[in-house]
Design a protein around this motif. Structure first.
Motif, PDB file in Angstrom:
ATOM      1  N   GLY A 273      30.726  50.933  53.534  1.00 37.72           N
ATOM      2  CA  GLY A 273      29.801  50.961  52.402  1.00 37.72           C
ATOM      3  C   GLY A 273      30.465  50.638  51.073  1.00 37.72           C
ATOM      4  N   ILE A 274      31.747  50.993  50.950  1.00 38.26           N
ATOM      5  CA  ILE A 274      32.427  50.730  49.678  1.00 38.26           C
ATOM      6  C   ILE A 274      33.163  49.393  49.666  1.00 38.26           C
ATOM      7  CG2 ILE A 274      32.673  53.188  49.168  1.00 38.26           C
ATOM      8  CD1 ILE A 274      35.687  52.855  49.795  1.00 38.26           C
ATOM      9  N   GLU A 275      33.301  48.773  50.822  1.00 39.31           N
ATOM     10  CA  GLU A 275      34.060  47.519  50.899  1.00 39.31           C
ATOM     11  C   GLU A 275      33.513  46.431  49.969  1.00 39.31           C
ATOM     12  OE1 GLU A 275      37.354  45.778  51.618  1.00 39.31           O
ATOM     13  OE2 GLU A 275      36.938  47.652  52.667  1.00 39.31           O
ATOM     14  N   PRO A 276      32.187  46.200  49.900  1.00 38.72           N
ATOM     15  CA  PRO A 276      31.694  45.171  48.972  1.00 38.72           C
ATOM     16  C   PRO A 276      31.995  45.511  47.510  1.00 38.72           C
ATOM     17  CG  PRO A 276      29.975  45.778  50.537  1.00 38.72           C
ATOM     18  CD  PRO A 276      31.111  46.728  50.736  1.00 38.72           C
ATOM     19  N   VAL A 277      31.988  46.789  47.184  1.00 38.20           N
ATOM     20  CA  VAL A 277      32.291  47.207  45.815  1.00 38.20           C
ATOM     21  C   VAL A 277      33.774  46.974  45.527  1.00 38.20           C
ATOM     22  CG1 VAL A 277      32.278  49.139  44.193  1.00 38.20           C
ATOM     23  CG2 VAL A 277      30.407  48.884  45.829  1.00 38.20           C
ATOM     24  N   LEU A 278      34.640  47.314  46.475  1.00 39.16           N
ATOM     25  CA  LEU A 278      36.072  47.062  46.315  1.00 39.16           C
ATOM     26  C   LEU A 278      36.345  45.572  46.118  1.00 39.16           C
ATOM     27  CD1 LEU A 278      37.426  49.485  49.062  1.00 39.16           C
ATOM     28  CD2 LEU A 278      37.877  49.669  46.605  1.00 39.16           C
ATOM     29  N   GLN A 279      35.658  44.739  46.881  1.00 37.75           N
ATOM     30  CA  GLN A 279      35.838  43.290  46.760  1.00 37.75           C
ATOM     31  C   GLN A 279      35.384  42.790  45.391  1.00 37.75           C
ATOM     32  OE1 GLN A 279      33.791  41.638  50.136  1.00 37.75           O
ATOM     33  NE2 GLN A 279      35.292  42.440  51.588  1.00 37.75           N
ATOM     34  N   ALA A 280      34.247  43.300  44.907  1.00 41.66           N
ATOM     35  CA  ALA A 280      33.749  42.886  43.591  1.00 41.66           C
ATOM     36  C   ALA A 280      34.715  43.311  42.491  1.00 41.66           C
ATOM     37  CB  ALA A 280      32.363  43.486  43.341  1.00 41.66           C
ATOM     38  N   LEU A 281      35.256  44.502  42.595  1.00 42.33           N
ATOM     39  CA  LEU A 281      36.216  44.981  41.600  1.00 42.33           C
ATOM     40  C   LEU A 281      37.514  44.164  41.654  1.00 42.33           C
ATOM     41  CD1 LEU A 281      35.633  48.818  42.064  1.00 42.33           C
ATOM     42  CD2 LEU A 281      34.932  47.420  40.085  1.00 42.33           C
ATOM     43  N   SER A 282      37.918  43.764  42.848  1.00 47.71           N
ATOM     44  CA  SER A 282      39.110  42.922  42.989  1.00 47.71           C
ATOM     45  C   SER A 282      38.871  41.539  42.394  1.00 47.71           C
ATOM     46  CB  SER A 282      39.505  42.791  44.460  1.00 47.71           C
ATOM     47  OG  SER A 282      39.935  44.024  44.963  1.00 47.71           O
ATOM     48  N   ARG A 283      37.696  40.946  42.678  1.00 47.70           N
ATOM     49  CA  ARG A 283      37.374  39.620  42.129  1.00 47.70           C
ATOM     50  C   ARG A 283      37.355  39.644  40.603  1.00 47.70           C
ATOM     51  NH1 ARG A 283      33.777  39.443  46.411  1.00 47.70           N
ATOM     52  NH2 ARG A 283      32.064  40.118  45.086  1.00 47.70           N
ATOM     53  N   ALA A 284      36.938  40.769  40.029  1.00 46.99           N
ATOM     54  CA  ALA A 284      36.871  40.891  38.570  1.00 46.99           C
ATOM     55  C   ALA A 284      38.244  41.171  37.951  1.00 46.99           C
ATOM     56  CB  ALA A 284      35.892  42.000  38.193  1.00 46.99           C
ATOM     57  N   GLY A 285      39.269  41.356  38.787  1.00 50.20           N
ATOM     58  CA  GLY A 285      40.608  41.629  38.281  1.00 50.20           C
ATOM     59  C   GLY A 285      40.841  43.078  37.893  1.00 50.20           C
ATOM     60  N   LEU A 286      39.884  43.937  38.208  1.00 53.13           N
ATOM     61  CA  LEU A 286      40.042  45.349  37.876  1.00 53.13           C
ATOM     62  C   LEU A 286      40.918  46.076  38.886  1.00 53.13           C
ATOM     63  CD1 LEU A 286      36.360  46.025  36.802  1.00 53.13           C
ATOM     64  CD2 LEU A 286      38.353  45.776  35.315  1.00 53.13           C
ATOM     65  N   LEU A 287      40.927  45.593  40.123  1.00 53.51           N
ATOM     66  CA  LEU A 287      41.788  46.128  41.170  1.00 53.51           C
ATOM     67  C   LEU A 287      42.644  45.005  41.727  1.00 53.51           C
ATOM     68  CD1 LEU A 287      39.427  48.397  43.353  1.00 53.51           C
ATOM     69  CD2 LEU A 287      41.114  49.135  41.657  1.00 53.51           C
ATOM     70  N   ASP A 288      43.852  45.354  42.130  1.00 51.10           N
ATOM     71  CA  ASP A 288      44.703  44.435  42.887  1.00 51.10           C
ATOM     72  C   ASP A 288      44.636  44.874  44.340  1.00 51.10           C
ATOM     73  OD1 ASP A 288      45.568  42.966  40.697  1.00 51.10           O
ATOM     74  OD2 ASP A 288      47.328  44.237  40.375  1.00 51.10           O
ATOM     75  N   SER A 289      44.401  43.925  45.224  1.00 52.02           N
ATOM     76  CA  SER A 289      44.357  44.205  46.654  1.00 52.02           C
ATOM     77  C   SER A 289      45.731  43.926  47.236  1.00 52.02           C
ATOM     78  CB  SER A 289      43.304  43.317  47.318  1.00 52.02           C
ATOM     79  OG  SER A 289      43.318  43.502  48.705  1.00 52.02           O
ATOM     80  N   ILE A 290      46.288  44.933  47.909  1.00 49.22           N
ATOM     81  CA  ILE A 290      47.619  44.815  48.507  1.00 49.22           C
ATOM     82  C   ILE A 290      47.441  44.749  50.017  1.00 49.22           C
ATOM     83  CG2 ILE A 290      49.912  45.862  48.698  1.00 49.22           C
ATOM     84  CD1 ILE A 290      48.983  45.160  45.799  1.00 49.22           C
ATOM     85  N   ARG A 291      47.939  43.697  50.624  1.00 45.98           N
ATOM     86  CA  ARG A 291      47.798  43.515  52.073  1.00 45.98           C
ATOM     87  C   ARG A 291      48.955  44.161  52.814  1.00 45.98           C
ATOM     88  NH1 ARG A 291      43.693  40.213  53.222  1.00 45.98           N
ATOM     89  NH2 ARG A 291      42.984  38.802  51.618  1.00 45.98           N
ATOM     90  N   GLY A 292      48.745  44.370  54.118  1.00 49.16           N
ATOM     91  CA  GLY A 292      49.805  44.877  54.968  1.00 49.16           C
ATOM     92  C   GLY A 292      49.539  46.297  55.430  1.00 49.16           C
TER      93      GLY A 292
END
Length: 150
Positions: free
Chosen positions: A43-62
């Protein structure tokens, strides 16, 4: 529209969670964010993606990946977070020719209220919320430095 959506509250909660538990140097996993928020991960994944696209969050892989703040909490205001996930939803007031009270009275009132909320959110930063949490006695987790002994 600020007065209609839960998505904005979810985004604000996620950003505060990441700021509190990870900041700019640590990492908060999506699963941990969901658990602490009492929400479903999917449920929160689309919100996390939107925040990442806006540059508010950095997504760290691994395997030790997750999310951290994209910018300092001092410069991220709550209106910016709300805007990243679609703050204004005009579908709340579709054009109705047969209801002048709704279109001529209620719609302008709702827009005025939303403008007031927009202004208020623009004056509050994540740092302000973190300071409030500290005043309330919440302690941020401390990052234990890694030490190696050979």
């Amino acid at each position: 529209m600020y007065l209609k959506t839960d998505r904005i509250l979810t985004a604000l909660s996620i950003m505060l969670d990441v700021a509190f538990y990870a900041g700019r140097s640590g990492v908060a996993s999506g699963a941990d964010i969901a658990q602490r928020s009492g929400l479903l991960r999917r449920g929160i994944e689309p919100v996390l993606q939107a925040l990442s696209r806006a540059g508010l969050l950095d997504s760290i892989r691994g395997p030790k990946g997750g999310y951290r703040l994209g910018r300092s909490p001092r410069v991220v205001n709550l209106h910016e977070i709300a805007s990243a996930v679609g703050a204004y939803d005009s579908s709340c007031f579709p054009v109705e020719q047969d209801n002048p009270l709704r279109t001529l009275v209620m719609k302008p009132l709702w827009e005025e209220l939303n403008d007031g909320i927009k202004g208020k959110l623009g004056n509050i930063t994540l740092a302000d919320l973190l300071q409030q949490a500290e005043r309330l006695g919440l302690e941020r987790p401390r990052q234990i430095p890694i030490s190696f002994t050979i």
